[in-house]
Design a protein around this motif. Structure first.
Motif, PDB file in Angstrom:
ATOM      1  N   SER A  44     -10.839  -5.223  -5.612  1.00 11.12           N
ATOM      2  CA  SER A  44     -10.782  -5.481  -7.047  1.00 11.12           C
ATOM      3  C   SER A  44     -11.480  -4.415  -7.876  1.00 11.12           C
ATOM      4  N   THR A  45     -12.119  -3.427  -7.196  1.00 13.64           N
ATOM      5  CA  THR A  45     -12.834  -2.384  -7.922  1.00 13.64           C
ATOM      6  C   THR A  45     -11.873  -1.590  -8.800  1.00 13.64           C
ATOM      7  N   ALA A  46     -12.234  -1.396 -10.035  1.00 14.38           N
ATOM      8  CA  ALA A  46     -11.373  -0.632 -10.954  1.00 14.38           C
ATOM      9  C   ALA A  46     -11.292   0.815 -10.507  1.00 14.38           C
ATOM     10  N   LYS A  47     -10.131   1.425 -10.695  1.00 13.43           N
ATOM     11  CA  LYS A  47      -9.948   2.816 -10.318  1.00 13.43           C
ATOM     12  C   LYS A  47     -10.784   3.714 -11.211  1.00 13.43           C
ATOM     13  N   ARG A  48     -11.432   4.670 -10.590  1.00 19.98           N
ATOM     14  CA  ARG A  48     -12.197   5.657 -11.347  1.00 19.98           C
ATOM     15  C   ARG A  48     -11.414   6.955 -11.385  1.00 19.98           C
ATOM     16  N   GLU A  49     -11.523   7.638 -12.490  1.00 18.17           N
ATOM     17  CA  GLU A  49     -10.765   8.875 -12.678  1.00 18.17           C
ATOM     18  C   GLU A  49     -11.130   9.880 -11.597  1.00 18.17           C
ATOM     19  N   GLY A  50     -10.113  10.451 -10.956  1.00 21.83           N
ATOM     20  CA  GLY A  50     -10.322  11.477  -9.944  1.00 21.83           C
ATOM     21  C   GLY A  50     -10.614  10.941  -8.561  1.00 21.83           C
ATOM     22  N   VAL A  51     -10.696   9.624  -8.384  1.00 24.63           N
ATOM     23  CA  VAL A  51     -10.983   9.030  -7.074  1.00 24.63           C
ATOM     24  C   VAL A  51      -9.675   8.584  -6.428  1.00 24.63           C
ATOM     25  N   ARG A  52      -9.477   8.968  -5.154  1.00 19.59           N
ATOM     26  CA  ARG A  52      -8.301   8.565  -4.402  1.00 19.59           C
ATOM     27  C   ARG A  52      -8.664   7.378  -3.520  1.00 19.59           C
ATOM     28  N   GLY A  62      -7.274   4.451  -0.444  1.00 16.77           N
ATOM     29  CA  GLY A  62      -6.380   4.189   0.668  1.00 16.77           C
ATOM     30  C   GLY A  62      -6.768   2.873   1.317  1.00 16.77           C
ATOM     31  N   TRP A  63      -6.124   2.586   2.452  1.00 15.68           N
ATOM     32  CA  TRP A  63      -6.377   1.344   3.175  1.00 15.68           C
ATOM     33  C   TRP A  63      -6.592   1.668   4.652  1.00 15.68           C
ATOM     34  N   ARG A  64      -7.654   1.125   5.233  1.00 12.89           N
ATOM     35  CA  ARG A  64      -7.989   1.392   6.636  1.00 12.89           C
ATOM     36  C   ARG A  64      -7.857   0.113   7.458  1.00 12.89           C
ATOM     37  N   GLU A  95      -2.766   6.269   3.082  1.00 12.21           N
ATOM     38  CA  GLU A  95      -3.235   6.869   1.832  1.00 12.21           C
ATOM     39  C   GLU A  95      -2.316   6.466   0.691  1.00 12.21           C
ATOM     40  N   VAL A  96      -2.406   5.182   0.316  1.00 12.93           N
ATOM     41  CA  VAL A  96      -1.623   4.635  -0.792  1.00 12.93           C
ATOM     42  C   VAL A  96      -2.535   3.756  -1.635  1.00 12.93           C
ATOM     43  N   ASP A  97      -2.159   3.558  -2.899  1.00 14.90           N
ATOM     44  CA  ASP A  97      -2.956   2.710  -3.784  1.00 14.90           C
ATOM     45  C   ASP A  97      -2.884   1.243  -3.383  1.00 14.90           C
ATOM     46  N   GLU A  98      -1.665   0.792  -3.028  1.00 15.02           N
ATOM     47  CA  GLU A  98      -1.480  -0.605  -2.663  1.00 15.02           C
ATOM     48  C   GLU A  98      -0.574  -0.713  -1.439  1.00 15.02           C
ATOM     49  N   LEU A  99      -0.813  -1.733  -0.613  1.00 16.67           N
ATOM     50  CA  LEU A  99       0.029  -1.997   0.546  1.00 16.67           C
ATOM     51  C   LEU A  99       1.018  -3.114   0.223  1.00 16.67           C
ATOM     52  N   PRO A 100       2.273  -2.986   0.647  1.00 14.04           N
ATOM     53  CA  PRO A 100       3.235  -4.079   0.454  1.00 14.04           C
ATOM     54  C   PRO A 100       2.773  -5.329   1.209  1.00 14.04           C
ATOM     55  N   ASP A 101       3.183  -6.495   0.760  1.00 13.33           N
ATOM     56  CA  ASP A 101       2.779  -7.746   1.395  1.00 13.33           C
ATOM     57  C   ASP A 101       3.242  -7.838   2.845  1.00 13.33           C
ATOM     58  N   ASP A 102       4.389  -7.213   3.162  1.00 11.50           N
ATOM     59  CA  ASP A 102       4.927  -7.298   4.520  1.00 11.50           C
ATOM     60  C   ASP A 102       4.519  -6.102   5.387  1.00 11.50           C
ATOM     61  N   PHE A 103       3.515  -5.350   4.941  1.00 12.96           N
ATOM     62  CA  PHE A 103       3.107  -4.145   5.672  1.00 12.96           C
ATOM     63  C   PHE A 103       2.485  -4.516   7.020  1.00 12.96           C
ATOM     64  N   THR A 104       2.832  -3.755   8.055  1.00 17.89           N
ATOM     65  CA  THR A 104       2.200  -3.878   9.368  1.00 17.89           C
ATOM     66  C   THR A 104       1.704  -2.505   9.815  1.00 17.89           C
ATOM     67  N   CYS A 105       0.579  -2.478  10.493  1.00 23.30           N
ATOM     68  CA  CYS A 105      -0.005  -1.221  10.939  1.00 23.30           C
ATOM     69  C   CYS A 105       0.915  -0.529  11.952  1.00 23.30           C
ATOM     70  N   GLU A 133      -8.767  -2.852   4.989  1.00 23.69           N
ATOM     71  CA  GLU A 133      -9.776  -2.820   3.943  1.00 23.69           C
ATOM     72  C   GLU A 133      -9.536  -1.612   3.058  1.00 23.69           C
ATOM     73  N   ARG A 134      -9.815  -1.774   1.769  1.00 24.13           N
ATOM     74  CA  ARG A 134      -9.605  -0.679   0.836  1.00 24.13           C
ATOM     75  C   ARG A 134     -10.749   0.312   0.949  1.00 24.13           C
ATOM     76  N   ILE A 135     -10.444   1.607   0.888  1.00 23.72           N
ATOM     77  CA  ILE A 135     -11.451   2.645   1.047  1.00 23.72           C
ATOM     78  C   ILE A 135     -11.267   3.732   0.001  1.00 23.72           C
ATOM     79  N   GLU A 136     -12.335   4.467  -0.253  1.00 31.31           N
ATOM     80  CA  GLU A 136     -12.246   5.690  -1.036  1.00 31.31           C
ATOM     81  C   GLU A 136     -12.019   6.840  -0.066  1.00 31.31           C
ATOM     82  N   LEU A 137     -11.118   7.736  -0.422  1.00 30.45           N
ATOM     83  CA  LEU A 137     -10.795   8.868   0.445  1.00 30.45           C
ATOM     84  C   LEU A 137     -11.612  10.095   0.042  1.00 30.45           C
TER      85      LEU A 137
END
Length: 250
Positions: free
Chosen positions: A204-212, A214-216, A225-235, A246-250
């Motif tokens: 839920s953290t708001a995006k900060r300018e210049g920060v990329r 992803g999801w680990r 390395e995407v902003d959001e994962l689709p609901d049906d996404f599988t690794c 989990e959402r991460i900063e790259l």
């Protein structure tokens, strides 16, 4: 007193172990393959009893071990490490050859391969230790072999709880990651390492300018390395769903 951190000083390689019995082939990722004598040339490998590979080795009495190169892809490592051979053809779509015992082995992204005739086995409770004589050995490339430390530090890899040297945080306590890489069920454990400088952030953290962002994957360490994962996404590495990321900063 047992200091769990002491076990992290033990060095390992990373290997694919595979076998074939009747019409069934199986393989898994391990870190436990090791030479034990030089005359005769004997090796050993420990495989979790719940892995289909262990039962195939017991039935066939032989296996191959492939030493992975540093360039080996997470797709290859993950397919052999986080899926079951009963459910998935792990050898497809990789380049595969067959040894003198009829055991298939992956002939790409590898440094060497060893064909082993099992001469003895030891029941270790959770694992079977297969001791055997090397009857074939071949260099497959001049690349550097991958160590298990490299898999963690550079590849950002994770360890399934079924690994031979997986160690609980406290003896009899909560599980955290030790070292090891046998194929597992893909169930998450509480693991402390990951992909180097990546840091987990609340979704839920708001995006900060210049920060990329992803999801680990908390199971295998794969990063999307995407902003959001689709609901049906599988690794693509271990097959778990979006809820295990989990959402991460790259």
């Amino acid at each position: 007193m047992i200091d769990i951190d002491a076990f992290r000083s033990i060095s390992y390689g990373l290997y694919l172990v595979s076998s074939r019995a009747e019409e069934e082939s199986a393989g898994c990722t391990v870190n436990t393959f090791a030479q034990v004598t030089s005359d005769p040339l004997q090796v050993s490998v420990a495989v979790n009893k719940e892995n289909h590979t262990a039962s195939i080795i017991e039935r066939s009495g032989a296996y191959t071990a492939v030493s992975l190169a540093q360039s080996a892809s997470m797709e290859l490592i993950g397919k052999f490490g986080f899926f079951c051979s009963r459910d998935v053809d792990k050898f497809e779509p990789f380049s595969v050859r067959t040894d003198g015992f009829g055991c298939p082995y992956v002939a790409e992204q590898a440094v060497a391969r060893f064909s082993v005739k099992v001469t003895d086995s030891v029941d270790l409770g959770t694992h079977m230790l297969f001791i055997g004589t090397v009857v074939e050995a071949e260099v497959l490339s001049d690349e550097e072999p991958m160590t298990y430390a490299y898999y963690h530090a550079v590849k950002g890899g994770k360890t399934p709880p079924k690994a031979s040297s997986f160690i609980a945080d406290r003896v009899g306590g909560a599980a955290v990651e030790g070292d090891g890489a046998n194929s597992g069920s893909g169930s998450a454990a509480s693991q402390s390492d990951g992909a180097g400088s990546f840091s987990a952030v609340d979704a839920s953290t708001a995006k900060r300018e210049g920060v990329r962002y992803g999801w680990r994957c908390t199971v295998c360490g794969h990063v999307e390395e995407v902003d959001e994962l689709p609901d049906d996404f599988t690794c693509p590495i271990c097959g778990v769903g979006k809820e295990m990321f989990e959402r991460i900063e790259l």
